[in-house]
Design an enzyme around this catalytic site. Structure first.
Site, PDB file in Angstrom:
ATOM      1  CB  SER A   1      -0.950   0.161   1.176  1.00 15.88           C
ATOM      2  OG  SER A   1      -1.846   0.831   1.062  1.00 15.88           O
TER       3      SER A   1
ATOM      4  CG  ASP B   1      -2.226   4.101  -2.492  1.00 16.69           C
ATOM      5  OD1 ASP B   1      -2.831   3.819  -2.741  1.00 16.69           O
ATOM      6  OD2 ASP B   1      -2.436   3.581  -0.849  1.00 16.69           O
TER       7      ASP B   1
ATOM      8  CG  ASP C   1      -2.678  -0.694  -2.683  1.00 16.78           C
ATOM      9  OD1 ASP C   1      -2.239   0.736  -2.356  1.00 16.78           O
ATOM     10  OD2 ASP C   1      -2.670  -1.301  -1.657  1.00 16.78           O
TER      11      ASP C   1
ATOM     12  CG  ASP D   1      -5.907   1.272  -0.343  1.00 15.75           C
ATOM     13  OD1 ASP D   1      -5.215   1.794  -1.302  1.00 15.75           O
ATOM     14  OD2 ASP D   1      -6.015  -0.435  -0.170  1.00 15.75           O
TER      15      ASP D   1
END
Length: 560
Positions: free
Chosen positions: A142, A299, A301, A303
């Site tokens: 993440s 960010d 990833d 999400d």
């Protein structure tokens, strides 16, 4: 076995040349050996996450393979002919770890659906549901620094696995010897045999279409020719975010070149977290250069999303995760009411640590607020409960203060692509009416009361840090009468199942001056997070009270 004995065992058994070299380099560094081997990398409700390198307490091909074998044993024990969908992000070794996981699963007769290129976490959640997979894996850490990687595990519902399922997988992992009990096959041979299949572009296109359908304009026209600066922070967002925005009519988009392409070293944003101003600075510089109206950042990833907006008096204003969520909730509800699209029993879902002001906003539209523990999996779980009752359409919005948002049931995790669409659409809607987002936020504060929320993070690295975090939480549990010099009205200890929620390592202090302090260890990083909320009759009074309380908490933490 002691950490030293485990280290020596690795020196004997490891075959990977890179890891063998790292093991040899730490031979005379006892502290490094202890930190790498004093425990196994925790497998929790977010799967694995840790620093990459050699050791049981590190992300590497051996810890990933062992976790994958544990997942395989769990799935084969609970499903007939299980399958797993896998995605990976731009981090170093994410592609390698995804292939290791796929090879272990295939060796255990589990079919694998693998994205052929890096893909956001929400697209993985969508693929699990679309393909009818038994589980999903997203190889990502993440928003963590470049040294980290991770391994998120999803259930068949497309939601990160709940506590019970994670505990069952952990029991399977615990049974295994890392070098003796893990089955593997050749990745390329498994692709040739069909045990590993690449996910088609049709699934990706279907996901994009689902995101576009989340618009709440319902055919209403707005001028979309605003100047947008976007940064994917060297992650996975470039393709899906720009495609969704462009296909929705936003064409005036400038990309932050230094952060455009995937790069696991994150050279211009070492901590690629849109919650942190330093990570947003380059995007704001671009916004000034292009005189942009709006800057958005996702960010690695994709999400989470952060935004900054141009203000004639204050320059570019960086909105907090709470502020952006408040605006999105109000906009979505107002549009649904305006167009007669509000369900009969609408539900808004938020984490306990997310600002309470959004409940006032929801109440003003007749929307029920559900509070859940921190972690978007709990929001996804509640959507699943609504779906099981035949009320999935009741879900209106869900968000966490850490810049995670979802306005539909197409996935069961926070979705930065979905959020980018709603934010840009919302900006245009208000701009057409001569209203800026800070103006709209001020109007909400005048209506519902001024509220300031701040999150303070305290890092604790290594074996010593882990023990220190536990000690600090125990000391907070001993606090009973006053906190930071303010009398405590009530205290909730979520480790005892407070508030009717599952047990969690978290404390909430409701102080007699009306402020709130929540203390919890991060579930993904070696940190303790402290959430402070202060309400007052004016913006100035709320900010002043928050600064005083934050200073007292800071002094309290320094003395722990």
């Amino acid at each position: 076995m002691s950490y030293r004995e485990i280290y020596e065992s690795w020196c004997e058994k490891v075959e990977d040349a890179e890891i063998r070299e790292e093991l040899a380099s730490m031979a005379d560094n006892e502290a490094a050996i202890e930190d790498a081997f004093y425990k196994e990398l925790s497998f929790g409700t977010s799967g694995l996450r840790g620093i990459m390198g050699a050791g049981t307490n590190r992300m590497n091909i051996y810890t990933v393979a062992k976790a994958s074998q544990g997942l395989a044993d769990h799935l084969n024990g609970n499903h007939d002919a299980p399958t797993v969908a896998i995605a990976y992000d731009s981090r170093n070794k994410s592609d390698v770890f995804s292939q290791i996981a796929a090879s272990v699963l295939a060796a255990n007769d589990i079919g694998v659906h693998l994205w052929p290129q890096l893909m956001p976490v929400p697209a993985l959640s969508y693929a699990v549901r679309s393909l009818g997979a038994s589980a999903g894996i997203a190889v990502t850490a993440s928003h963590n620094p470049a040294a980290y990687n991770g391994y998120k595990v999803y259930g068949a519902d497309g939601c990160q696995m709940t506590t019970q399922a994670s505990e069952e997988i952990l029991r399977e992992i615990t049974k295994l010897d890392m070098f003796e009990d893990v089955r593997k096959c050749d990745f390329h041979e498994a692709v040739q045999s069909g045990m590993i299949e690449y996910i088609s572009d049709d699934v990706y296109t279907d996901y994009i279409e689902e995101v576009k359908d989340r618009s709440v304009l319902f055919g209403e026209k707005v001028n979309r020719n605003i100047a947008i600066v976007y940064t994917p922070m060297n992650g996975t967002g470039l393709g899906p975010v720009t495609r969704v925005l462009e296909e929705s009519g936003h064409t005036n988009i400038a990309i932050v070149k230094e952060q455009e392409q995937p790069d696991g070293d994150f050279p211009t944003c070492p901590y690629p977290n849109p919650e942190i101003r330093e990570a947003m600075e380059l995007g704001i510089e671009y916004a000034r250069e292009y005189d942009a109206d709006l800057m958005i950042a996702t960010d690695p990833d994709c999400d989470r999303i952060g935004i900054a907006v141009k203000d004639p008096d204050r320059g570019y204003v960086l909105l907090s995760g709470n502020q952006t969520g408040e605006l999105m909730l109000d906009y979505i509800c107002s549009q649904r009411v305006k167009h007669g699209r509000m369900p009969e029993d609408p539900v808004f879902i938020k984490s306990v640590v997310t600002t309470g002001m959004c409940q006032k906003i929801a109440d003003s539209y007749g929307v029920t607020t559900e509070n859940v523990l921190t972690g978007f999996k709990y929001i996804g779980e509640q959507i699943g409960i609504l779906e099981a009752r035949g009320h999935a359409d009741s879900f209106v919005f869900g968000f966490e203060e850490s810049c995670g948002y979802l306005s539909g049931t197409h996935v069961r995790d926070k979705d930065g692509v979905n959020a980018a669409l709603i934010i840009c659409e919302m900006f245009c809607y208000y701009a057409d009416r001569g209203i800026s987002l800070p103006d709209r936020l001020d109007a909400l504060y005048r209506k519902h009361g001024y509220c300031v929320n701040k999150v303070h993070s305290y890092g604790f690295e290594g074996a010593y840090g882990f023990g220190k975090m536990q000690s600090i939480m125990e000391r907070f549990r001993e606090v009973s009468h006053t906190l930071a010099g303010i009398r405590i009205g009530s205290k909730l200890d979520y480790s005892e199942g407070a508030g009717g929620l599952p047990k969690a390592d978290m404390l909430q202090f409701c102080l007699e001056d009306g402020s709130s302090v929540i203390v919890r260890p991060s579930g993904t990083e070696p940190k303790i997070k402290i959430y402070i909320t202060v309400s007052a009759g004016s913006s100035e009074a709320a900010k002043a009270a928050e600064q005083v309380l934050s200073q007292k908490i800071e002094e309290y933490m320094r003395n722990r």
